[in-house]
Enzyme design. Structure first.
Site, PDB file in Angstrom:
ATOM      1  N   CYS A  49       8.770  10.555   0.434  1.00 48.34           N
ATOM      2  CA  CYS A  49       9.427   9.550  -0.412  1.00 48.34           C
ATOM      3  C   CYS A  49       8.701   9.404  -1.745  1.00 48.34           C
ATOM      4  CB  CYS A  49       9.519   8.222   0.327  1.00 48.34           C
ATOM      5  SG  CYS A  49      10.602   8.332   1.777  1.00 48.34           S
ATOM      6  N   THR A  50       7.394   9.584  -1.738  1.00 47.82           N
ATOM      7  CA  THR A  50       6.632   9.544  -2.986  1.00 47.82           C
ATOM      8  C   THR A  50       7.004  10.740  -3.864  1.00 47.82           C
ATOM      9  OG1 THR A  50       4.817   8.328  -1.967  1.00 47.82           O
ATOM     10  CG2 THR A  50       4.311   9.567  -3.976  1.00 47.82           C
TER      11      THR A  50
END
Length: 162
Positions: A49-50
């Site tokens: 997600c980063t």
């Protein structure tokens, strides 16, 4: 799980953003002539997600210049989203959907398989809504790495931005 397809009316939503503001799809579209990229991700501050969020951040100027507004949606609480935005310098709105009602409405909540295990949760997805509130593009089970570049190609935006 019902997934959206091009031509469907995008479900309206109102959610709280990482900065405490209230964001409604209708307000993002209202008379702006802009498209809205709504991307759904499983959990703030996780590696995948980063990567995805930073790719959106790094492409944000080009997307904005081409008439696209980006918002990210997860089930994370507002305080975790605020930490995520601050930690990674994310300059677009991260929206909290703790009861996953918007995730469900967009077909981004359901059964998924990860490393051979089946669970229910957020399906990494992106829906692009045109200025009239109609789904222009809907992509499900997208990969975190390389997704933004693929999205830009699918939208007809060149790598340098239009």
């Amino acid at each position: 799980m019902t997934r959206l397809a091009p031509g469907d009316r995008a479900p309206d939503f109102t959610l709280t953003a990482h900065d405490g503001s209230t964001v409604a799809l209708g307000d993002l579209l209202a008379g702006t002539g802009r498209h809205v990229v709504v991307y759904f991700y499983p959990a703030a501050m996780t590696p995948g997600c980063t990567t995805q969020a930073c790719d959106f951040r790094d492409s944000l100027d080009a997307l904005n210049a081409s008439g696209y507004t980006v918002v990210g949606v997860s089930k994370d609480p507002v305080d975790k989203l605020a930490q995520f935005a601050e930690r990674d310098g994310l300059t677009f709105k991260l929206l909290s959907d703790p009861d996953h009602s918007v995730l469900e409405a967009y077909g981004a909540w359901g059964e998924k398989t990860n490393y051979g295990r089946t669970s229910v949760g957020v399906v990494r997805s992106t829906v692009v809504v045109d200025p009239q509130g109609v789904v222009e593009l809907a992509q499900y089970n997208v990969k975190a790495t390389g997704h933004v570049a693929k999205l830009r190609r699918d939208l007809g935006l060149d790598a340098a931005g239009q």
